[in-house]
Write an enzyme that holds these catalytic residues in place. Structure first.
Site, mmCIF file in Angstrom:
data_model
loop_
_atom_site.group_PDB
_atom_site.id
_atom_site.type_symbol
_atom_site.label_atom_id
_atom_site.label_comp_id
_atom_site.label_asym_id
_atom_site.label_seq_id
_atom_site.Cartn_x
_atom_site.Cartn_y
_atom_site.Cartn_z
ATOM 1 N N HIS A 132 3.570 5.114 3.913
ATOM 2 C CA HIS A 132 2.904 4.443 5.046
ATOM 3 C C HIS A 132 3.262 5.029 6.416
ATOM 4 C CE1 HIS A 132 1.198 1.716 2.269
ATOM 5 N NE2 HIS A 132 2.108 0.790 2.249
ATOM 6 N N HIS A 164 -2.838 -3.298 6.468
ATOM 7 C CA HIS A 164 -1.947 -3.817 5.432
ATOM 8 C C HIS A 164 -1.803 -5.335 5.504
ATOM 9 C CE1 HIS A 164 1.229 -3.799 2.479
ATOM 10 N NE2 HIS A 164 1.140 -2.493 2.368
ATOM 11 N N GLU A 168 -6.028 -2.571 0.262
ATOM 12 C CA GLU A 168 -5.934 -1.553 1.303
ATOM 13 C C GLU A 168 -6.967 -0.459 1.040
ATOM 14 O OE1 GLU A 168 -1.584 -0.557 1.178
ATOM 15 O OE2 GLU A 168 -1.640 -2.367 -0.038
#
Ligand code: BGC
Length: 344
Positions: free
Chosen positions: A104, A178, A309
């Protein structure tokens, strides 16, 4: 309608919040830290509103958060194996923040920076445009990347998240949001009775570190099959931790905005549909939520929420056979995801 205020301050810099409200009284709250969605009040089948996004009441908790609650995630969402990739023969080493891997966007991803925020109001919608310049070399990525993320709440009860980015040097980009959802309300326990359908026949197989092996496997006759609406809890015990997997979306045309997933909570009657221009979606059932304290002193435990996501496949920079996440100067990265709310 938009209400603006100060959510908190970091080193004398204000972090703003914006509350967007539509004609059905749906309210979405976003903040300039992490360009994050921190609240979403939607009605149930009886017209009672609940906040269906997990998160925190204060800025400090977002600063210390390790779960990416509500955040914009980038420069590259999901995992990059061994925190490195090669572009035009040059190897780029990234921040490793998930064992040996990059997750991420690294240690200080787009979820850990303050974005410039500009609210707007139009006839049938309102929103906020967030901008951030990710400098050349940030977390190891090449090129200055100018990123814009626009949240729009429409009178059709949709939240649209529109991403674009441009670079001055060849780089890689894969942005997502997210948010953790629980359609019964953020503090409502497990999501096992939520029913989900995903417009996908196959997943990218992953190893023990959740890195794709490169193999694409059909979902038919596996616990991963959500081609028809099915409770999230029905087969979850057949998996080690729960769902944490990348689904390859059915698309007639690449980049078209098309149906990705639908979630229905029979108890509240709330329905969320997701459409996206992205080729894939990570379905994650909050397997690593560990009882941390959230809004209204809620305790968020394993499987108390789900994330969907929309994105390119994990570890794409190291898989030339996957749809490309490479962005070159002069081109524009675009991604549109729409969350549509209704009741049944
Ligand atoms: C990933 C999980 C990860 C989580 C972090 C999800 O997108 O799929 O593996 O633990 O993000 O909160």
């Amino acid at each position: 309608m938009i209400k603006k205020g100060i959510f908190g301050t970091i080193a004398d810099k204000d972090v703003d919040f914006f509350i967007l409200k539509n004609k059905s009284a749906i309210e979405a709250k976003v903040i300039s830290y992490g360009a994050a969605l921190v609240g979403l009040e939607v009605p149930d089948k009886n017209g009672s509103f609940a906040d269906i996004i997990l998160g925190y009441d204060d800025l400090n908790s977002y600063i210390n958060d390790t779960c990416y609650h509500g955040s914009t995630v980038g420069r590259v969402a999901n995992r990059i194996a061994n925190a490195k990739f090669t572009l035009d023969g040059i190897e780029y080493k990234l921040a490793a923040n998930n064992g040996p891997n990059h997750l991420h966007g690294g240690k200080t991803g787009f979820n850990k920076v303050i974005w410039n925020a500009q609210p707007f109001e139009e006839k049938e919608c309102c929103g906020v445009v967030f901008k951030y310049r990710s400098p050349d070399g940030e977390q190891g990525y090449p090129g200055n990347l100018d990123v814009t993320v626009t949240y729009t709440l429409t009178d059709d009860n949709e939240i649209k998240i529109d991403y674009n980015a441009v670079t001055d040097k060849k780089t890689v980009v894969n942005l997502t949001n997210h948010s953790y959802f629980n359609l019964a309300g953020h503090n409502s326990g497990d999501i096992y009775s939520h029913k989900i359908q995903i417009n996908s026949e196959s997943i990218t197989e992953s190893d023990a570190f959740l890195i794709p092996t490169g193999k694409i496997i059909p979902v038919k006759d596996t616990p991963y099959d959500f081609t028809e609406l099915k409770p999230m809890g029905r087969d979850i015990d057949k998996l080690d931790m729960g769902y944490d997997i990348n689904y390859i979306l059915n698309k007639a045309l690449p980049m078209e905005l098309s149906f990705a997933a639908k979630v229905y909570d029979p108890q509240s009657g709330r329905v969320m549909e997701i459409l996206t221009s992205e080729p894939a979606i990570q379905f994650y059932t909050g397997n690593f939520l560990n009882g941390s304290t959230g809004k209204d002193d809620a305790s968020y435990k394993k499987h108390n929420a789900f994330c969907l996501e929309t994105q390119h496949y994990p570890d794409s920079p190291n898989h030339p056979e996957f749809p490309s996440v490479v962005l070159i100067p002069g081109e524009v990265y675009r991604h549109l995801t729409v969350h549509k709310f209704s009741v049944l």
